[in-house]
Scaffold this active site. Structure first.
Site, short mmCIF file in Angstrom:
data_model
loop_
_atom_site.label_atom_id
_atom_site.label_comp_id
_atom_site.label_asym_id
_atom_site.label_seq_id
_atom_site.Cartn_x
_atom_site.Cartn_y
_atom_site.Cartn_z
N TYR A 11 -13.96 27.28 0.14
CA TYR A 11 -13.94 25.54 -0.48
C TYR A 11 -12.68 24.85 -1.03
O TYR A 11 -12.49 24.32 -0.88
CB TYR A 11 -15.57 25.37 -0.71
CG TYR A 11 -16.01 25.91 -1.99
CD1 TYR A 11 -15.10 25.20 -3.40
CD2 TYR A 11 -16.47 26.17 -2.19
CE1 TYR A 11 -15.29 25.82 -4.52
CE2 TYR A 11 -17.17 27.48 -3.63
CZ TYR A 11 -16.06 26.67 -4.53
OH TYR A 11 -16.44 27.24 -5.90
N LYS A 34 -11.44 4.22 0.81
CA LYS A 34 -10.45 3.47 0.39
C LYS A 34 -10.93 2.88 -0.21
O LYS A 34 -11.43 1.71 -0.80
CB LYS A 34 -9.10 2.68 0.97
CG LYS A 34 -7.93 2.05 0.52
CD LYS A 34 -7.22 1.36 1.29
CE LYS A 34 -5.93 1.93 2.38
NZ LYS A 34 -5.41 0.96 2.77
N GLU A 59 0.74 -0.93 0.10
CA GLU A 59 0.29 -0.19 -0.36
C GLU A 59 0.46 1.67 -0.09
O GLU A 59 0.40 2.49 -0.71
CB GLU A 59 -0.79 -0.58 0.66
CG GLU A 59 -1.60 -0.96 1.03
CD GLU A 59 -2.64 -1.24 2.62
OE1 GLU A 59 -3.82 -0.93 2.24
OE2 GLU A 59 -2.76 -1.57 3.61
N ILE A 116 -6.20 5.57 8.11
CA ILE A 116 -7.04 6.50 7.95
C ILE A 116 -7.67 6.95 8.31
O ILE A 116 -8.12 8.19 8.33
CB ILE A 116 -8.03 6.44 6.40
CG1 ILE A 116 -8.59 4.94 7.24
CG2 ILE A 116 -6.82 5.57 5.30
CD1 ILE A 116 -10.11 3.91 5.99
N GLU A 117 -8.16 6.16 9.50
CA GLU A 117 -8.58 7.01 11.23
C GLU A 117 -7.75 8.99 10.91
O GLU A 117 -8.03 9.68 11.70
CB GLU A 117 -8.57 6.60 12.10
CG GLU A 117 -9.63 5.32 12.12
CD GLU A 117 -8.88 3.95 11.73
OE1 GLU A 117 -7.82 3.82 10.67
OE2 GLU A 117 -9.39 2.53 11.56
#
Length: 118
Positions: free
Chosen positions: A53, A100, A21, A71-72
């Site tokens: 934005y 993901k 990964e 990813i947390e």
């Protein structure tokens, strides 16, 4: 009170605990919601009285360049950068969803997602 929502930001990232990964990468879909009072901006039509934005997108893009095992952790970093830039009193609530796409699992799973509310 209102929200700015960025939906389905698609970026390549190198996040995960598995060695491949970190080298091959995966595609991610990111959604952001920032809740705040933008009444003054709605009346004045002045960009300086709202949350831009474009800046939110740039925060996501920059944080995606920094590898994370989880990813947390990535979601937490994104929220912290938003709060740091716009200060907590202005922002009432922030939500980040990171998915993901095609995770490396031994099964048929489209995506794995985390949602962090702050």
């Amino acid at each position: 009170m209102g929200k700015i929502i960025l939906e389905n930001i698609k970026l390549l990232g190198f996040h995960g605990c598995m060695s491949e990964e970190k080298y091959v990468g995966s595609y991610y879909t990111i959604n952001i919601e920032v809740e705040f009072d933008f009444y003054q901006a709605s009346v004045s039509d002045n960009l300086t009285q709202t949350i831009n934005y474009v800046d939110l997108y740039c925060i996501v893009k920059e944080e995606m360049k920094i590898n994370s095992k989880l990813i947390e952790h990535l979601a937490q970093r994104i929220i912290q950068k938003i709060i740091k830039k716009y200060k907590k009193p202005l922002i009432k609530h922030t939500k980040v969803k990171i998915c993901k796409e095609n995770p490396p699992l031994q099964g048929n799973v489209d995506r794995v997602c985390v949602i962090l509310d702050n």
